[in-house]
Design a protein around this motif. Structure first.
Motif, PDB file in Angstrom:
ATOM      1  N   LEU A 132       0.907  -1.308  -0.199  1.00 13.48           N
ATOM      2  CA  LEU A 132      -0.237  -0.166   0.481  1.00 13.48           C
ATOM      3  C   LEU A 132       0.649   1.527   0.067  1.00 13.48           C
ATOM      4  O   LEU A 132       1.079   1.963  -0.610  1.00 13.48           O
ATOM      5  CB  LEU A 132      -1.130  -0.191   1.527  1.00 13.48           C
ATOM      6  N   ILE A 133       2.190   1.426   1.156  1.00 12.07           N
ATOM      7  CA  ILE A 133       2.813   1.833   1.129  1.00 12.07           C
ATOM      8  C   ILE A 133       4.365   2.503   0.287  1.00 12.07           C
ATOM      9  O   ILE A 133       5.020   1.369   0.283  1.00 12.07           O
ATOM     10  CB  ILE A 133       2.417   2.691   2.231  1.00 12.07           C
ATOM     11  N   ARG A 134       4.708   3.357  -0.241  1.00 10.81           N
ATOM     12  CA  ARG A 134       5.929   3.331  -0.502  1.00 10.81           C
ATOM     13  C   ARG A 134       7.164   4.008   0.237  1.00 10.81           C
ATOM     14  O   ARG A 134       8.430   3.621  -0.175  1.00 10.81           O
ATOM     15  CB  ARG A 134       5.501   4.320  -1.805  1.00 10.81           C
ATOM     16  N   SER A 135       6.369   5.132   1.079  1.00 11.58           N
ATOM     17  CA  SER A 135       7.751   5.164   2.190  1.00 11.58           C
ATOM     18  C   SER A 135       6.455   5.340   3.485  1.00 11.58           C
ATOM     19  O   SER A 135       5.507   6.158   3.307  1.00 11.58           O
ATOM     20  CB  SER A 135       8.078   6.644   1.752  1.00 11.58           C
ATOM     21  N   GLY A 136       7.408   4.928   4.918  1.00 13.03           N
ATOM     22  CA  GLY A 136       7.036   6.017   5.965  1.00 13.03           C
ATOM     23  C   GLY A 136       6.045   4.924   6.647  1.00 13.03           C
ATOM     24  O   GLY A 136       6.145   3.508   5.881  1.00 13.03           O
ATOM     25  N   TYR A 137       4.903   5.845   7.218  1.00 12.91           N
ATOM     26  CA  TYR A 137       3.937   4.869   7.592  1.00 12.91           C
ATOM     27  C   TYR A 137       3.035   5.838   8.371  1.00 12.91           C
ATOM     28  O   TYR A 137       3.334   7.173   7.799  1.00 12.91           O
ATOM     29  CB  TYR A 137       4.845   4.671   9.445  1.00 12.91           C
ATOM     30  N   ARG A 138       1.789   4.861   7.486  1.00 12.01           N
ATOM     31  CA  ARG A 138       0.349   6.282   8.062  1.00 12.01           C
ATOM     32  C   ARG A 138      -0.682   5.161   8.128  1.00 12.01           C
ATOM     33  O   ARG A 138      -0.609   3.899   7.363  1.00 12.01           O
ATOM     34  CB  ARG A 138       0.320   7.120   7.559  1.00 12.01           C
ATOM     35  N   ASP A 139      -1.692   5.595   8.507  1.00  8.60           N
ATOM     36  CA  ASP A 139      -2.793   5.537   8.615  1.00  8.60           C
ATOM     37  C   ASP A 139      -3.795   5.433   7.372  1.00  8.60           C
ATOM     38  O   ASP A 139      -3.410   6.774   7.347  1.00  8.60           O
ATOM     39  CB  ASP A 139      -4.509   5.682   9.928  1.00  8.60           C
ATOM     40  N   VAL A 140      -4.899   4.856   7.066  1.00 13.70           N
ATOM     41  CA  VAL A 140      -5.378   5.324   5.404  1.00 13.70           C
ATOM     42  C   VAL A 140      -7.403   4.641   6.631  1.00 13.70           C
ATOM     43  O   VAL A 140      -7.349   4.036   6.742  1.00 13.70           O
ATOM     44  CB  VAL A 140      -5.276   4.224   4.364  1.00 13.70           C
ATOM     45  N   GLY A 141      -7.952   6.164   5.724  1.00 14.37           N
ATOM     46  CA  GLY A 141      -8.999   5.779   6.597  1.00 14.37           C
ATOM     47  C   GLY A 141      -9.249   6.681   7.802  1.00 14.37           C
ATOM     48  O   GLY A 141      -7.987   6.483   8.746  1.00 14.37           O
ATOM     49  N   PRO A 142     -10.428   6.725   8.636  1.00 16.11           N
ATOM     50  CA  PRO A 142     -11.811   6.417   8.149  1.00 16.11           C
ATOM     51  C   PRO A 142     -12.297   7.734   6.921  1.00 16.11           C
ATOM     52  O   PRO A 142     -12.004   8.799   7.531  1.00 16.11           O
ATOM     53  CB  PRO A 142     -12.722   6.265   9.156  1.00 16.11           C
ATOM     54  N   TYR A 143     -12.795   7.332   5.728  1.00 15.07           N
ATOM     55  CA  TYR A 143     -13.470   8.361   4.758  1.00 15.07           C
ATOM     56  C   TYR A 143     -15.039   7.564   4.800  1.00 15.07           C
ATOM     57  O   TYR A 143     -15.820   6.455   5.352  1.00 15.07           O
ATOM     58  CB  TYR A 143     -13.443   7.703   3.240  1.00 15.07           C
ATOM     59  N   THR A 144     -15.877   8.948   4.817  1.00 20.74           N
ATOM     60  CA  THR A 144     -16.794   8.471   4.677  1.00 20.74           C
ATOM     61  C   THR A 144     -18.151   8.403   3.585  1.00 20.74           C
ATOM     62  O   THR A 144     -18.730   7.641   3.917  1.00 20.74           O
ATOM     63  CB  THR A 144     -17.273  10.361   4.663  1.00 20.74           C
ATOM     64  N   THR A 145     -16.926   7.643   2.707  1.00 22.50           N
ATOM     65  CA  THR A 145     -17.137   6.734   2.116  1.00 22.50           C
ATOM     66  C   THR A 145     -16.090   5.515   0.694  1.00 22.50           C
ATOM     67  O   THR A 145     -15.318   5.548   1.538  1.00 22.50           O
ATOM     68  CB  THR A 145     -17.508   7.694  -0.010  1.00 22.50           C
ATOM     69  N   ASP A 146     -16.918   4.151   0.954  1.00 17.96           N
ATOM     70  CA  ASP A 146     -15.885   3.602   0.013  1.00 17.96           C
ATOM     71  C   ASP A 146     -15.054   3.784  -1.440  1.00 17.96           C
ATOM     72  O   ASP A 146     -15.071   4.684  -1.418  1.00 17.96           O
ATOM     73  CB  ASP A 146     -16.554   2.467  -0.375  1.00 17.96           C
ATOM     74  N   SER A 147     -13.594   3.664  -0.238  1.00 19.85           N
ATOM     75  CA  SER A 147     -12.088   4.500  -1.277  1.00 19.85           C
ATOM     76  C   SER A 147     -11.372   3.188  -1.852  1.00 19.85           C
ATOM     77  O   SER A 147     -10.998   2.455  -1.722  1.00 19.85           O
ATOM     78  CB  SER A 147     -11.775   5.142  -0.585  1.00 19.85           C
ATOM     79  N   THR A 148     -11.638   3.806  -3.333  1.00 20.75           N
ATOM     80  CA  THR A 148     -10.207   2.399  -3.817  1.00 20.75           C
ATOM     81  C   THR A 148      -9.157   2.935  -3.620  1.00 20.75           C
ATOM     82  O   THR A 148      -8.678   4.063  -3.119  1.00 20.75           O
ATOM     83  CB  THR A 148     -10.610   2.862  -5.609  1.00 20.75           C
ATOM     84  N   LEU A 149      -7.886   1.708  -3.249  1.00 21.19           N
ATOM     85  CA  LEU A 149      -6.982   1.554  -2.650  1.00 21.19           C
ATOM     86  C   LEU A 149      -6.058   1.989  -3.905  1.00 21.19           C
ATOM     87  O   LEU A 149      -6.099   0.728  -4.372  1.00 21.19           O
ATOM     88  CB  LEU A 149      -7.082   0.566  -1.518  1.00 21.19           C
ATOM     89  N   ALA A 150      -5.297   2.730  -4.006  1.00 21.46           N
ATOM     90  CA  ALA A 150      -4.161   2.662  -4.678  1.00 21.46           C
ATOM     91  C   ALA A 150      -2.541   1.847  -4.101  1.00 21.46           C
ATOM     92  O   ALA A 150      -2.531   2.737  -3.143  1.00 21.46           O
ATOM     93  CB  ALA A 150      -3.489   3.972  -6.008  1.00 21.46           C
ATOM     94  N   TYR A 151      -2.279   0.632  -4.600  1.00 17.14           N
ATOM     95  CA  TYR A 151      -1.045   0.093  -3.716  1.00 17.14           C
ATOM     96  C   TYR A 151      -0.161   0.111  -4.139  1.00 17.14           C
ATOM     97  O   TYR A 151       0.140   0.537  -6.049  1.00 17.14           O
ATOM     98  CB  TYR A 151      -1.338  -1.573  -3.579  1.00 17.14           C
ATOM     99  N   LYS A 152       0.954   1.271  -3.711  1.00 16.84           N
ATOM    100  CA  LYS A 152       1.999   2.470  -4.392  1.00 16.84           C
ATOM    101  C   LYS A 152       3.236   1.339  -4.910  1.00 16.84           C
ATOM    102  O   LYS A 152       3.800   2.091  -5.920  1.00 16.84           O
ATOM    103  CB  LYS A 152       1.664   3.347  -4.063  1.00 16.84           C
TER     104      LYS A 152
END
Ligand SMILES: *[C@@H]1O[C@H](CO)[C@@H](O)[C@H](O)[C@H]1NC(C)=O
Ligand SMILES: *[C@@H]1O[C@H](CO)[C@@H](O)[C@H](O)[C@H]1NC(C)=O
Length: 260
Positions: A132-152
């Protein structure tokens, strides 16, 4: 003297009669006999001799004719054999040429088949894997709608069917494909991640941990037509997290086998 003449006359008559008999019965008259013959009989003897000579001479032309015919036949046969030899050589050359042409065609066919198989094989080489992530560390979400994940973070992308900017996999070939997701989150709030095909939900990986971090995974085999798209969505109100080093969240897919 008179008696001698009489004897001579008688002798001559006897010789004449004998000569007549000899001429009528046989053609074999020796030159010795002829010399002893009186002059009267010479004509007849000559006629007989000529007759015999003609009969004898008639055999020579026959033999000559036969010989000439034989020679002609032999010459003709020789010519025939030469013609056959030429024909055979020509046929041989023709057959050899045809054979080498066929061999070339076959090797060409084999070569083109090999090229086709190589191309087919290249077409079948479809596999990708991304974090999922190309660098570092992070949380993804929460979002108010379903979101497509781009695995980098792309590990593998053979066939270039996966797009890390959109997160879409587009099938280049009709076939059976295997897809798989792994998710990881901080816990507390749930994580719901699903595989979609052409806008349609397929499978979900989901977890929630009251204490500690969450992990889940899922996978699916899909029949895809050329141009079908497969991607991953994070459910609204849920959260995942990842680090570049650990790559907890991954999306992978590959062609199992093509279908016609
Ligand atoms: C075989 O392939 C070669 C090279 O492509 C070509 O020149 C030749 O005409 C082909 N021969 C046959 C018999 O198809
Ligand atoms: C999920 O995975 C992480 C990293 O391996 C681990 O620390 C954690 O304990 C796992 N969570 C559960 C509930 O097993």
């Amino acid at each position: 003297m008179k008696a001698l003449v009489c004897i001579l006359l008688l002798l001559e008559t006897f010789v004449y009669v004998v000569q007549q008999q000899v001429d009528g019965g046989s053609q074999q008259i020796s030159s010795k006999d002829g010399r002893q013959n009186p002059p009267q009989t010479d004509t007849l003897r000559d006629e007989a001799s000529t007759d015999s000579q003609q009969k004898y001479n008639m055999g020579i032309p026959d033999i000559y004719t036969a010989l000439r015919e034989l020679t002609a036949t032999v010459t003709e046969q020789k010519a025939n054999i030469r013609a056959l030899e030429t024909q055979l050589r020509e046929q041989q050359t023709f057959i050899l040429e045809e054979m080498s042409k066929k061999i070339e065609e076959m090797s060409n066919l084999t070569l083109s088949q090999v090229e086709e198989l190589k191309k087919e094989n290249r077409d079948r080489e479809i596999a990708f894997s991304a974090g999922l992530i190309r660098s570092g560390y992070r949380d993804v979400g929460p979002y108010t709608t379903d979101s497509t994940l781009a695995y980098k973070k792309v590990f593998t992308n053979i066939g270039d069917a996966y797009d890390p900017f959109t997160g879409f996999f587009t099938a280049p070939l009709k076939g059976a494909y295997m897809f798989r997701i792994s998710i990881h989150g901080p816990g507390e709030i749930p994580a719901t991640v699903s595989i979609y095909k052409n806008g349609e939900h397929m499978v979900t990986a989901r977890d929630v941990q009251a204490q500690g971090r969450l992990n889940a995974s899922n996978g699916v085999v899909l029949i895809l037509e050329v141009g079908d798209v497969v991607y991953v969505r994070l459910g609204f109100g849920t959260r995942i997290s990842d680090s570049y080093e650990n790559c907890y969240n991954t999306f992978s897919g590959f062609l199992l086998f093509p279908l016609s």
